[in-house]
Design a protein around this motif. Structure first.
Motif, mmCIF file in Angstrom:
data_model
loop_
_atom_site.group_PDB
_atom_site.id
_atom_site.type_symbol
_atom_site.label_atom_id
_atom_site.label_comp_id
_atom_site.label_asym_id
_atom_site.label_seq_id
_atom_site.Cartn_x
_atom_site.Cartn_y
_atom_site.Cartn_z
ATOM 1 N N ASP A 198 4.480 10.052 2.749
ATOM 2 C CA ASP A 198 4.711 9.006 1.751
ATOM 3 C C ASP A 198 6.056 8.342 2.048
ATOM 4 O O ASP A 198 6.682 8.625 3.077
ATOM 5 C CB ASP A 198 4.660 9.554 0.318
ATOM 6 C CG ASP A 198 5.670 10.673 0.072
ATOM 7 O OD1 ASP A 198 6.676 10.748 0.812
ATOM 8 O OD2 ASP A 198 5.448 11.484 -0.842
ATOM 9 N N TYR A 221 0.185 5.894 5.937
ATOM 10 C CA TYR A 221 0.601 6.790 4.865
ATOM 11 C C TYR A 221 -0.603 7.577 4.349
ATOM 12 O O TYR A 221 -1.594 6.993 3.901
ATOM 13 C CB TYR A 221 1.249 5.993 3.726
ATOM 14 C CG TYR A 221 2.554 5.349 4.147
ATOM 15 C CD1 TYR A 221 3.739 6.085 4.143
ATOM 16 C CD2 TYR A 221 2.598 4.023 4.572
ATOM 17 C CE1 TYR A 221 4.939 5.501 4.544
ATOM 18 C CE2 TYR A 221 3.790 3.436 4.970
ATOM 19 C CZ TYR A 221 4.951 4.188 4.949
ATOM 20 O OH TYR A 221 6.129 3.610 5.350
ATOM 21 N N PRO A 223 -0.956 10.657 1.767
ATOM 22 C CA PRO A 223 -0.197 11.532 0.870
ATOM 23 C C PRO A 223 -0.958 12.759 0.367
ATOM 24 O O PRO A 223 -0.969 13.060 -0.825
ATOM 25 C CB PRO A 223 0.144 10.591 -0.292
ATOM 26 C CG PRO A 223 -1.033 9.680 -0.362
ATOM 27 C CD PRO A 223 -1.486 9.476 1.060
#
Length: 298
Positions: A198, A221, A223
């Motif tokens: 992140d 990204y 997460p």
């Protein structure tokens, strides 16, 4: 210190745990109006605003102080009840909030809790946060203990070392062939796509800077720890993975280690409230034991 009733302190805990006055009312079996009245009475007694009426509700600095106090009283009450009763059967289960970084949660931390909830008659509320930021939850009183990379002990807590979490820079063979034709030369990392957990994840960027002096390539990204590791195996980008998530794949050829001589060690510590608490002592002991088996020693 202003006097606050146990009902008021329990209300503050519940509002923060549930996120809204309405959800807290449902859990406490009262009306939302009753929750609001208790919070207003606490704020009048404190002489300042304690919570921001956002969704979810958030604490002001004064609210942080009172939440920590409320959770400490809850923990002491649970310890006292266990000591008087001799066991936890039939008693309300105390909630023990803990902050843990995502990689520890995905690899070794849950092992420490196996059977512990039943043994202690407790439940756990795990807050997933980057190891550099779990300490903020502890400082705010949102959790009783945290796995953190912060060695400096915050006020009201004690710190003990857990061990080193070792990461390996890895990539899928196809990605190495496409973006890193000069492997093991790491200069290509400045162009190759990278998987990042992140916006607070600095591990990959710091690795590229240390090894090449440059910036990393474009970031994807992802997460979630399991999906993060899977994205690397699938070739979305290269990344640093905990050994528990990549050693088998390196051995099988599913992943290529980019810098075998340069693993990255992240020091992890256990910070907890400095309270005499059999419940918290038992949790801390279980975490230490699990870390001793999973992490590298300092």
């Amino acid at each position: 210190m202003h006097r606050f009733t146990l009902d008021q302190l329990a209300t503050l805990r519940t509002v923060i745990d549930e996120g809204t006055f309405e959800a807290a009312a449902g859990r406490m079996h009262v009306t939302a109006s009753a929750i609001s009245q208790r919070m207003k009475a606490m704020e009048q007694a404190a002489g300042q605003v304690l919570v921001r009426r956002t969704t979810p509700v958030t604490l002001t600095p004064a609210g942080d102080v009172l939440l920590r106090y409320a959770r400490q009283l809850e923990l002491l009450e649970a310890d006292t009840r266990r000591e008087l009763d001799g066991d936890a059967s039939g008693a309300p289960h105390p909630l023990i909030p803990l902050a843990v970084n995502a990689d520890s949660l995905a690899t070794w931390f849950l092992d420490s809790l196996v059977g512990l909830g039943e043994e202690l008659g407790a439940t756990f509320d795990l807050h997933r946060e980057d190891q550099d930021h779990t300490i903020s939850l502890l400082r705010a009183g949102a959790v009783m203990a945290a796995v953190t990379s912060t060695r400096a002990t915050i006020q009201g807590c004690v710190t003990e070392p857990l061990g080193l979490m070792r990461y390996r820079a890895v990539a899928a063979p196809a990605l190495v062939a496409r973006w890193m034709p000069r492997h093991p030369d790491l200069a290509d990392l400045t162009e190759a796509p990278v998987v990042t957990f992140d916006r607070s994840d600095e591990l990959q960027r710091a690795f590229v800077l240390a090894r090449t002096g440059g910036e990393g390539g474009p970031s994807h990204y992802v997460p979630a720890s399991h999906d993060f590791a899977r994205a690397v195996v699938l070739g979305l980008g290269w990344a640093l993975l905990p050994e528990q998530q990549c050693l088998a794949e390196i051995a099988s050829g599913a992943l290529v280690e980019l810098a075998p001589l340069h693993p990255v060690d992240v020091a992890l510590y256990w910070q907890r409230w400095n309270l005499t608490s059999p419940l918290l002592d038992s949790v801390s002991r279980a975490v230490r034991d699990a870390a001793a088996h999973a992490l590298h020693p300092f």
